[in-house]
Design a protein around this motif. Structure first.
Motif, mmCIF file in Angstrom:
data_model
loop_
_atom_site.group_PDB
_atom_site.id
_atom_site.type_symbol
_atom_site.label_atom_id
_atom_site.label_comp_id
_atom_site.label_asym_id
_atom_site.label_seq_id
_atom_site.Cartn_x
_atom_site.Cartn_y
_atom_site.Cartn_z
ATOM 1 N N GLY A 1 0.991 -1.321 -0.019
ATOM 2 C CA GLY A 1 0.170 -0.130 0.027
ATOM 3 C C GLY A 1 1.023 1.200 -0.037
ATOM 4 N N LYS A 2 1.936 1.472 0.797
ATOM 5 C CA LYS A 2 2.723 2.343 1.008
ATOM 6 C C LYS A 2 3.623 2.712 -0.592
ATOM 7 C CE LYS A 2 4.695 5.834 3.297
ATOM 8 N NZ LYS A 2 3.888 6.806 3.842
ATOM 9 N N ILE A 3 4.054 1.739 -1.090
ATOM 10 C CA ILE A 3 4.680 1.788 -2.385
ATOM 11 C C ILE A 3 3.677 2.138 -3.583
ATOM 12 C CG2 ILE A 3 5.711 0.555 -4.225
ATOM 13 C CD1 ILE A 3 7.088 -1.166 -1.992
ATOM 14 N N SER A 4 2.389 1.818 -3.564
ATOM 15 C CA SER A 4 1.477 2.147 -4.262
ATOM 16 C C SER A 4 1.086 3.700 -4.262
ATOM 17 C CB SER A 4 0.169 1.142 -4.215
ATOM 18 O OG SER A 4 -0.541 1.597 -3.113
ATOM 19 N N GLU A 5 1.187 4.178 -2.940
ATOM 20 C CA GLU A 5 1.132 5.651 -2.651
ATOM 21 C C GLU A 5 2.008 6.437 -3.200
ATOM 22 O OE1 GLU A 5 0.105 6.047 1.395
ATOM 23 O OE2 GLU A 5 -1.679 4.930 1.290
ATOM 24 N N SER A 6 3.296 5.813 -2.879
ATOM 25 C CA SER A 6 4.697 6.699 -3.151
ATOM 26 C C SER A 6 4.955 6.657 -4.707
ATOM 27 C CB SER A 6 6.040 5.800 -2.470
ATOM 28 O OG SER A 6 5.601 5.936 -1.288
ATOM 29 N N GLU A 7 4.351 5.633 -5.440
ATOM 30 C CA GLU A 7 4.478 5.643 -7.203
ATOM 31 C C GLU A 7 3.514 6.230 -7.566
ATOM 32 O OE1 GLU A 7 7.437 4.865 -8.234
ATOM 33 O OE2 GLU A 7 8.502 4.155 -6.679
ATOM 34 N N ASP A 8 3.684 7.054 -8.766
ATOM 35 C CA ASP A 8 2.515 7.471 -9.586
ATOM 36 C C ASP A 8 2.160 6.216 -10.669
ATOM 37 O OD1 ASP A 8 0.447 9.037 -10.252
ATOM 38 O OD2 ASP A 8 1.657 10.383 -11.328
ATOM 39 N N LEU A 9 1.573 5.162 -10.266
ATOM 40 C CA LEU A 9 1.310 4.206 -10.923
ATOM 41 C C LEU A 9 0.155 4.201 -12.131
ATOM 42 C CD1 LEU A 9 1.804 1.091 -8.522
ATOM 43 C CD2 LEU A 9 3.605 2.048 -10.127
ATOM 44 N N ASP A 10 0.446 3.701 -13.187
ATOM 45 C CA ASP A 10 -0.595 4.071 -14.230
ATOM 46 C C ASP A 10 -1.754 2.720 -14.069
ATOM 47 O OD1 ASP A 10 -2.232 4.786 -16.270
ATOM 48 O OD2 ASP A 10 -0.744 4.045 -18.019
ATOM 49 N N ILE A 11 -2.741 3.080 -13.327
ATOM 50 C CA ILE A 11 -3.924 2.023 -13.286
ATOM 51 C C ILE A 11 -5.038 2.440 -14.039
ATOM 52 C CG2 ILE A 11 -5.542 1.091 -11.516
ATOM 53 C CD1 ILE A 11 -2.632 0.682 -10.684
ATOM 54 N N ASP A 12 -5.137 1.531 -15.159
ATOM 55 C CA ASP A 12 -6.210 1.670 -16.167
ATOM 56 C C ASP A 12 -7.455 1.474 -15.494
ATOM 57 O OD1 ASP A 12 -7.866 1.450 -18.306
ATOM 58 O OD2 ASP A 12 -6.706 0.138 -19.405
ATOM 59 N N PRO A 13 -8.528 2.176 -15.305
ATOM 60 C CA PRO A 13 -9.843 1.956 -14.899
ATOM 61 C C PRO A 13 -10.533 0.549 -15.398
ATOM 62 C CG PRO A 13 -9.521 4.324 -15.036
ATOM 63 C CD PRO A 13 -8.287 3.545 -15.746
ATOM 64 N N GLU A 14 -10.348 0.731 -16.734
ATOM 65 C CA GLU A 14 -11.043 -0.328 -17.460
ATOM 66 C C GLU A 14 -10.536 -1.830 -17.055
ATOM 67 O OE1 GLU A 14 -10.263 -0.474 -21.664
ATOM 68 O OE2 GLU A 14 -11.292 1.573 -21.923
ATOM 69 N N ASP A 15 -9.308 -2.112 -16.490
ATOM 70 C CA ASP A 15 -8.868 -3.366 -15.664
ATOM 71 C C ASP A 15 -9.903 -3.534 -14.477
ATOM 72 O OD1 ASP A 15 -7.018 -3.398 -17.337
ATOM 73 O OD2 ASP A 15 -5.410 -2.745 -16.151
ATOM 74 N N ILE A 16 -10.151 -2.550 -13.675
ATOM 75 C CA ILE A 16 -11.169 -2.595 -12.551
ATOM 76 C C ILE A 16 -12.429 -2.682 -12.786
ATOM 77 C CG2 ILE A 16 -11.766 -1.380 -10.516
ATOM 78 C CD1 ILE A 16 -9.369 0.068 -10.438
ATOM 79 N N THR A 17 -12.795 -2.146 -13.971
ATOM 80 C CA THR A 17 -14.376 -2.260 -14.389
ATOM 81 C C THR A 17 -14.525 -3.584 -14.970
ATOM 82 O OG1 THR A 17 -14.168 0.014 -15.229
ATOM 83 C CG2 THR A 17 -15.787 -1.257 -16.212
ATOM 84 N N GLY A 18 -13.626 -4.062 -15.919
ATOM 85 C CA GLY A 18 -13.850 -5.392 -16.518
ATOM 86 C C GLY A 18 -13.875 -6.511 -15.421
ATOM 87 N N GLU A 19 -12.907 -6.383 -14.391
ATOM 88 C CA GLU A 19 -12.899 -7.503 -13.330
ATOM 89 C C GLU A 19 -14.522 -7.404 -12.891
ATOM 90 O OE1 GLU A 19 -11.963 -10.721 -11.344
ATOM 91 O OE2 GLU A 19 -10.966 -10.053 -12.914
ATOM 92 N N PHE A 20 -14.679 -6.146 -12.121
ATOM 93 C CA PHE A 20 -15.876 -5.948 -11.582
ATOM 94 C C PHE A 20 -17.129 -6.566 -12.255
ATOM 95 C CE2 PHE A 20 -19.540 -3.225 -10.433
ATOM 96 C CZ PHE A 20 -19.711 -3.221 -8.817
ATOM 97 N N GLN A 21 -17.468 -6.114 -13.317
ATOM 98 C CA GLN A 21 -18.454 -6.345 -14.109
ATOM 99 C C GLN A 21 -18.463 -7.757 -14.669
ATOM 100 O OE1 GLN A 21 -20.921 -4.570 -14.684
ATOM 101 N NE2 GLN A 21 -20.178 -2.477 -14.866
ATOM 102 N N SER A 22 -17.179 -8.462 -14.689
ATOM 103 C CA SER A 22 -17.107 -10.101 -14.757
ATOM 104 C C SER A 22 -17.736 -10.716 -13.598
ATOM 105 C CB SER A 22 -15.635 -10.254 -15.045
ATOM 106 O OG SER A 22 -15.660 -11.921 -15.094
ATOM 107 N N ILE A 23 -17.393 -10.276 -12.233
ATOM 108 C CA ILE A 23 -18.007 -10.813 -10.996
ATOM 109 C C ILE A 23 -19.446 -10.710 -10.989
ATOM 110 C CG2 ILE A 23 -17.946 -10.852 -8.430
ATOM 111 C CD1 ILE A 23 -15.228 -9.771 -8.847
#
Length: 492
Positions: free
Chosen positions: A373-395
């Motif tokens: 969690g701390k590393i994900s906050e420290s780094e400006d990682l490129d998180i694609d909302p479509e990855d989250i959307t796709g997994e959420f909608q699949s469930i």
């Protein structure tokens, strides 16, 4: 209000509070009035008796106990303002030092803290191995063993044979003519003779018993003695005693393995040939080996990150993690028609022992989760909302299918937000671990980082999904939460 605070090693603060005497006295008078409501004190209407008579009637300790409920609730927020620390959860009164002046000691758990080292400099070689032919052979042997038949044989007992026996057992110092001295009498016991390499420490009636039967034949009798240690794990009837066992061999059976050929393959699978089965096993073993190696590698990385980091969290956080795992176990057991009490009985374990067993892995999960969690906050990682959307909608699709009414209700419920948060957390965790893997391998990491032009138009993926779901309309009631089927790897 006077406050002194001391930082404790378990990431809590001990706060000593000396409160205002007048304020406490007012709380006592208010408590007395509340206790006196509806209570008739001779000579006075309910609630109208003088303070001292109420104290005499109920006792000062009852007045103080009732006053503390309100008094501590009133002063606790002020304490938090004074100490200027963010609590992880509610504090606990550790000690009431005095009532004149009112002085209390609180233990307040603090939010976890993580101080990272230079994790971008970590380099660890990734060790990749191939599936050996012996690994393939072991799987095939297990398949053959599962389909083996058992036949009576005439030869002497060998490794792997099943020896049917009958046991008598009694302390060697006792008289065998007295049946009351027997610990066992005509006890039937089939025994599989183990190889030297196999663990025999848990054999019954004593460790190494099976190999004592090597070479016996049907109709043989033999006497064996074993001295049990003075150990609490040993049954009281046997503890510290030398026991004599009389063994009667009633027969020898042997497991006959089927021939490994195309016909065998057809009987256990939908494949046609030995070659096809071997290829399938090879592929499955390779996939499993790859997952194990990746999991081991990630653990090595996180251990290296931890060596250069400092992670602090309060004991309540660990208690909550353990409690959550116990509740999850109860849910799984319930689906199998069991409860926790039955499970603990089978495991011969108390609940406290279960919690101690869970504790090391629970602590490891907390530490690794905080690091990620701390590393994900420290780094400006490129998180694609479509990855989250796709997994959420699949469930959602897997759970509700074409049931639009239930889907709509669920999407408007708080449960959908909780599920979305979990999916989002998992996607971010995976992205962070992929980033750390690239770092440890010395690979290029720019693709993991957000592009500068993306920062201006950034929107929460959770917000985007919830806004999309708003088009479904407002339901009358929420549906049940779907079971999340996304795979998460436990860091062992």
């Amino acid at each position: 209000m006077k406050i002194e605070q001391t930082y404790l090693e378990d990431h809590q603060i001990e706060v000593t509070v000396e409160a205002d005497q007048e304020t406490f006295e007012k709380a006592k008078h208010l408590a007395a009035k509340e206790l006196a409501k509806g209570k008739k004190i001779p000579g006075y209407r309910p609630g109208k008796a003088p303070y001292q008579l109420i104290v005499n009637h109920f006792g000062e300790s009852a007045i103080i106990d009732h006053a503390l409920e309100h008094f501590l609730d009133d002063i606790y927020p002020k304490i938090l303002e004074e100490v200027e620390q963010e609590p992880y959860g509610p504090g606990q009164v550790k000690e009431i030092k005095s009532f004149e002046p009112p002085t209390f000691i609180f233990n307040i758990p603090l939010q976890p803290e993580v101080t990272l080292g230079d994790y971008r400099e970590i380099r660890i070689k990734f060790k990749k191995t191939k599936v050996a032919s012996k690994d393939l052979d072991e799987v095939i042997e297990r398949m053959l063993s599962q389909q083996a038949s058992v036949e009576v044989v005439e030869h002497a007992a060998e490794e792997g044979n099943l020896v049917d026996t009958s046991l008598d057992g009694y302390p060697a110092e006792n008289d065998p003519e007295d049946d009351e001295n027997y610990l066992l009498k005509n006890q039937p016991l089939p025994v599989m003779i183990k190889s030297k390499e196999e663990d025999s420490t848990k054999e019954w009636p004593f460790p190494g018993f099976s190999r004592q039967l090597l070479g016996v034949s049907a109709g043989d009798s033999l006497e064996l003695t074993y001295e049990f240690p003075e150990d609490e794990t040993v049954d009281e009837d046997y503890r510290g005693k030398e026991v004599l066992y009389k063994v009667s061999v009633e027969g020898i059976r042997e497991r006959i393995l089927p021939e490994f050929n195309d016909e065998f393959v057809k009987t256990i699978s939908d494949l046609e040939t030995v070659t096809e089965l071997k290829e399938q096993i090879q592929e499955e073993l390779s996939t499993q080996r790859e997952m194990e190696e990746e999991n081991t590698y990630i653990n090595q990385i996180l251990e290296a990150v931890l060596e250069e980091a400092e992670v602090k969290f309060p004991p309540q956080m660990l208690e909550n993690e353990i409690e959550g795992e116990v509740r999850e176990l109860e849910t799984r057991l319930k689906s199998q028609g069991m409860d926790l009490e039955m499970y603990l009985g089978i495991q011969d374990m108390e609940e406290e022992g279960l919690r101690e067993q869970i504790k090391p892995n629970a602590e490891k999960r907390i530490v690794q989760g905080l690091l990620i969690g701390k590393i994900s906050e420290s780094e400006d990682l490129d998180i694609d909302p479509e990855d989250i959307t796709g997994e959420f909608q699949s469930i959602i699709q897997d759970h509700f299918g074409d049931d639009e009414s239930s889907r709509t209700a669920y999407m408007k419920s708080g449960d959908s937000v909780a599920l979305l948060n979990r999916v989002s957390s998992q996607v971010i965790t995976k992205k962070t671990l992929d980033f750390l893997t690239a770092v440890a391998k010395g690979e290029e990491i720019t693709d993991f980082l957000k592009k500068e032009e993306d920062n201006d138009s950034e929107q929460s993926p959770q917000k985007e999904i919830i806004e999309t779901s708003d088009e479904a309309g407002e339901p009358d009631q929420a549906g049940s939460e779907p079971e999340q089927e996304t795979e998460t790897e436990e860091q062992d």
